[in-house]
Design a protein around this motif. Structure first.
Motif, PDB file in Angstrom:
ATOM      1  N   THR A  58      39.144  40.609  27.739  1.00  0.00           N
ATOM      2  CA  THR A  58      40.500  40.519  28.377  1.00  0.00           C
ATOM      3  C   THR A  58      40.970  39.258  28.852  1.00  0.00           C
TER       4      THR A  58
ATOM      5  N   SER B 263      46.152  39.170  31.773  1.00  0.00           N
ATOM      6  CA  SER B 263      45.949  40.898  32.003  1.00  0.00           C
ATOM      7  C   SER B 263      45.325  40.780  33.516  1.00  0.00           C
ATOM      8  N   TRP B 264      44.239  39.739  33.613  1.00  0.00           N
ATOM      9  CA  TRP B 264      43.418  39.945  34.886  1.00  0.00           C
ATOM     10  C   TRP B 264      44.378  39.537  36.024  1.00  0.00           C
TER      11      TRP B 264
ATOM     12  N   ILE C 197      39.589  50.778  37.265  1.00  0.00           N
ATOM     13  CA  ILE C 197      38.099  50.519  37.577  1.00  0.00           C
ATOM     14  C   ILE C 197      38.264  50.033  39.215  1.00  0.00           C
ATOM     15  N   LEU C 198      39.278  49.241  39.580  1.00  0.00           N
ATOM     16  CA  LEU C 198      39.447  48.904  40.958  1.00  0.00           C
ATOM     17  C   LEU C 198      39.573  50.122  41.994  1.00  0.00           C
TER      18      LEU C 198
ATOM     19  N   LEU D 124      36.144  44.668  28.911  1.00  0.00           N
ATOM     20  CA  LEU D 124      36.475  43.743  29.997  1.00  0.00           C
ATOM     21  C   LEU D 124      36.126  42.060  29.587  1.00  0.00           C
TER      22      LEU D 124
ATOM     23  N   ALA E 294      46.782  42.608  36.533  1.00  0.00           N
ATOM     24  CA  ALA E 294      46.110  43.606  37.033  1.00  0.00           C
ATOM     25  C   ALA E 294      45.655  43.682  38.688  1.00  0.00           C
TER      26      ALA E 294
ATOM     27  N   ILE F  99      41.717  47.542  34.019  1.00  0.00           N
ATOM     28  CA  ILE F  99      41.168  46.963  35.228  1.00  0.00           C
ATOM     29  C   ILE F  99      41.576  47.687  36.581  1.00  0.00           C
ATOM     30  N   THR F 100      42.857  47.858  36.700  1.00  0.00           N
ATOM     31  CA  THR F 100      43.440  48.744  37.700  1.00  0.00           C
ATOM     32  C   THR F 100      42.685  49.979  37.942  1.00  0.00           C
TER      33      THR F 100
ATOM     34  N   LEU G 238      33.484  49.679  29.476  1.00  0.00           N
ATOM     35  CA  LEU G 238      33.588  48.336  30.421  1.00  0.00           C
ATOM     36  C   LEU G 238      33.133  47.188  29.464  1.00  0.00           C
TER      37      LEU G 238
ATOM     38  N   SER H   4      45.226  46.706  28.999  1.00  0.00           N
ATOM     39  CA  SER H   4      44.178  46.006  29.640  1.00  0.00           C
ATOM     40  C   SER H   4      44.217  45.956  31.140  1.00  0.00           C
ATOM     41  N   SER H   5      45.317  45.655  31.542  1.00  0.00           N
ATOM     42  CA  SER H   5      45.834  45.571  33.034  1.00  0.00           C
ATOM     43  C   SER H   5      45.451  46.990  33.599  1.00  0.00           C
TER      44      SER H   5
END
Length: 810
Positions: free
Chosen positions: A83, A87-88, A166-167, A80, A91, A163-164, A77, A159-160
């Protein structure tokens, strides 16, 4: 499963596709539908009878719990915060737009004469989550297969995907908890789960970190026995965490995932993964996949569904991520091809998607037909991603169209860009010592790309991959996510850089299967405009000067790299490289001489080797002896023979070794640290004897690999066996007892390069030794190059003796 893996390997399909297809095969769709098994004589053939289904379900839940532990273990984590906004944005768009689309598609009628559906609409949430999933480990593997892992596009995709993922897990925990429509039950589940997560991150995580720090020895490592004990404790903690979350009203997989997240990332986390991944993915997880397969009947897809609705849902679901990624990427001025590539990568599914679907079915929120349709969509998405990516990127420009770089063609004061390839800590010392004698100065600096070569397995290197892509600019001491070998290797290079302002360092990891690792190395060399790649030999030296411990994987990588590299390649056989002399020369006023020998036979590889040796000779304390071996026929000197010539296309340009040697002699005539010798020999036996008797007192030999050279001097030397990549001269040097004390650097000019020295146009090359005994005596040469060389020599003396230009003028 292994049969499907072998069958689908040529199509580059991931392991998940093979596992899913095998589970469907043993289910009611195919083998499970054979009616003979229901009869008494054939009942023993039923692989998974109903009486044993509960045992298989329990085994599957255990496998999922430990699989989720590995998923959490490979997620760092802390990455993040590194990032970028791009990328955010990709994602979030790649998650929420398919999420909304999936929730809407859930209400599209699929079944003919569909009965009234249960009023529990949480199934739409599970459908939406499944469509939004992007499997991070599978994205990494796909990027490696299509050779995009070490590109800017690969960084964004990795990186995307993190994040995906984790969501997705946040929404999955929420979906499991709210599957019960009773508000009181939801509250009773949410509060204990929230407390468990809080205690895990703020209580267990510091405790585990403290325990790991206080159980290491003085060298900062764990003993084998203690390491195994710690792993047993961690595995027990996974089971306990799963039990707690299951008792709280959630699922045991939530506990396993959270427990994986709180394990400190680094050497211990990778060791846990390496020791447990094969057991989990090879023994425990197949139980879950088989359980999913025997509960999924694809006959319902044929009998009960509306194919028009299925086709529409599949098309919309597949294109949702691609369209959303295209829209966001276009706002960042990315090309259409880059947007399509990112969209396809974000569509990659894995075991994670099956876990979500099975939870939805276990909680009775997903209809059986809707479950089958989503499995079909997942299978279609995953199977099509890699062919689409290969098709999109098949038009990429290859290195053959780019400018190929060599030391010979570089300008005298240009930057030397070096890519060093390190497999293990044993390769570090020799490579760094070689860099130290490569003469980095303010006028001619060295840019080093220190690459740690790591084999890319199915899952175990996911921590390393993302950390490398997001933190390549950080120093090794700050690399919390890297393994201990990475930290040790990059720290050694950082120490080499300290105090030397003319050296720039860029650490990175090249993660790839050994079968295609040379392609990734070549891609990095091309992207970084590298001049030469330095790689270690596939054997390690012994105390008596011999070689042992053949590493076939390194040999395979070296062999392919020599054939495909877009720049020059140097293979180092390290036997100490005069490290004691070098350290003395750097730490005292006296200058013990580091003796270098360049053995010149002829050809472009020897030209490149001489160019590199010439650069080393400009360093204080380094003495270079260039020995040119020439053939002698019947004891008489043959002045007109040429050791090497080559014709290129229709230009028929002939490159004569005499021209390059004469140029070298003219430019170095005032350099006292360089000695030029010529030795005439009749045969390869005399050549080998001369090396052993006359030229054996050196610390480092620099030779060309001799690719494409046909000379009577080397006809009798052995070229083959374990040292074929070293060429005949290199193999002779490492095999001879007279040179067993010395290191050997074998240099090959780019296999595809245009063999031409820009500083000496072939059309004007008339300064052959058959006409002039010395290049200095050639008036044409003096008129054309004399003034320029005089200025260079003057500046060279200024740099060597530390004089100021003002004092020279006075």
């Amino acid at each position: 499963m292994h049969f499907f893996m072998i069958l689908l390997k040529p199509l580059r399909q991931p392991r998940f596709v093979s596992q899913l297809m095998a589970s469907i095969l043993v289910g009611p769709t195919f083998l499970g539908s054979i009616f003979y098994w229901e009869r008494d004589p054939f009942r023993w053939m039923n692989l998974f009878p109903y009486e044993q289904s509960m045992l298989l379900e329990s085994y599957a839940n255990l496998g999922v719990t430990y699989y989720m532990f590995l998923v959490g273990l490979e997620m760092d984590l802390s990455n993040l915060k590194h990032t970028r906004k791009k990328s955010w944005s990709i994602a979030f768009a790649g998650f929420f737009i398919p999420f909304v689309v999936g929730a809407i598609l859930y209400f599209v009628p699929l079944v003919n004469d569909r009965p009234e559906r249960d009023q529990n609409y949480v199934g739409a949430l599970f459908w939406a989550i499944t469509l939004s999933i992007t499997s991070f480990p599978d994205v990494a593997r796909t990027l490696s297969d299509v050779k995009l892992l070490h590109t800017e596009l690969g960084t964004i995709a990795l990186s995307s995907a993190l994040i995906t993922d984790i969501l997705t897990w946040l929404f999955l925990v929420l979906a499991i908890v709210i599957s019960d429509e009773n508000l009181h039950s939801i509250t009773l589940s949410l509060v204990p789960i929230f407390c468990f997560i809080t205690v895990s991150f703020f209580g267990l995580h510091p405790l585990i970190t403290w325990m790991l720090q206080h159980t290491k020895n003085k060298q900062g490592k764990f003993s084998n026995k203690l390491s195994d004990t710690l792993i047993y404790i961690i595995l027990m903690g996974v089971a306990v965490s799963g039990f707690i979350t299951d008792a709280c009203g959630s699922h045991s997989l939530v506990g396993g995932f959270v427990f994986g997240l709180i394990i400190p990332k680094g050497e211990f986390a990778i060791e846990v993964m390496e020791k447990t991944e094969e057991f989990v993915s090879g023994i425990l997880l197949p139980g879950f996949l088989i359980c999913s397969g025997i509960r999924t009947d694809f006959r319902n897809l044929v009998k009960e569904t509306k194919w028009s609705s299925v086709g529409m849902i599949t098309t919309i679901a597949t294109s949702a991520k691609i369209v959303s990624t295209l829209v966001v990427s276009s706002s960042f001025r990315m090309s259409l091809k880059e947007g399509l590539t990112l969209g396809s990568l974000m569509n990659i599914k894995g075991v994670f998607a099956l876990v979500v679907l099975n939870e939805g079915r276990n909680l009775k929120t997903l209809n059986e037909v809707y479950m089958v349709v989503m499995v079909f969509i997942i299978l279609m998405m995953t199977c099509l991603v890699r062919p689409i990516l290969m098709l999109i990127n098949c038009t990429r420009k290859h290195s053959s169209h780019s400018k190929l770089r060599t030391i010979q063609a570089s300008k005298p004061n240009s930057e030397l860009r070096v890519l060093t390839c390190i497999h293990s800590g044993q390769n570090i010392s020799g490579i760094i010592h070689l860099l130290e004698v490569s003469n980095s100065t303010r006028e001619s600096p060295i840019c080093v790309f220190a690459a740690h070569l790591v084999e890319l397995t199915e899952r175990a290197s996911a921590i390393l991959i993302l950390h490398d892509k997001l933190k390549t600019s950080t120093t090794p001491s700050l690399s919390q996510g890297k393994s201990q070998p990475d930290h040790y290797i990059f720290s050694a290079f950082e120490n080499y850089k300290i105090g030397n302002e003319s050296v720039s360092l860029h650490p990175l990891s090249v993660l790839s299967p050994y079968t295609t690792m040379h392609e990734d190395i070549s891609k990095v060399a091309e992207d970084k405009a590298v001049t030469i790649i330095l790689i270690p030999f596939h054997k390690q030296p012994t105390a008596d000067g011999g070689l042992q411990g053949e590493n076939k994987t390194i040999k395979y990588v070296n062999k392919n790299l020599l054939a495909k590299a877009p720049c020059s390649v140097g293979i180092l056989v390290d036997r100490g490289l005069g490290s004691s002399k070098l350290s003395k020369s750097l730490s005292s006023d006296k200058l013990p001489e580091l003796q270098l020998a360049m053995l010149f036979i002829g050809g472009p590889d020897d030209h490149e080797a001489l160019s590199y040796a010439w650069r080393m000779a400009r360093k204080e304390g380094v003495i270079l002896t260039v020995v040119r071996f020439r053939p002698s026929i019947d004891g008489k000197n043959n002045e007109n023979e040429s050791c090497y010539s080559i014709k290129e296309d229709e230009n028929k340009v002939e490159f004569d070794d005499d021209d390059y040697i004469n140029l070298f002699r003219f430019k170095s005539m005032y350099d006292k640290s360089i000695t030029y010798l010529e030795k005439r020999v009749k045969s390869s036996n005399e050549l080998e004897k001369a090396i052993g008797e006359l030229y054996s007192n050196f610390d480092l030999y620099i030779v060309g690999r001799g690719r494409g050279v046909k000379s009577p001097l080397t006809d009798g030397l052995i070229d083959g066996g374990d040292s074929q990549e070293l060429g005949v001269i290199g193999d002779t040097l490492i095999s001879s007892k007279f040179t067993a004390h010395a290191s050997v650097l074998v240099v090959q000019q780019s296999a595809s390069s245009e063999i031409m020295d820009d500083s000496l146009p072939p059309s004007e090359s008339n300064f052959k030794q058959k006409k002039w005994a010395s290049p200095v005596l050639n008036p044409e040469y003096e008129a054309k190059y004399g003034k320029e060389q005089e200025e260079r020599l003057l500046m060279g003396r200024i740099c060597r003796h530390g004089l100021h230009e003002e004092s020279i003028k006075m």
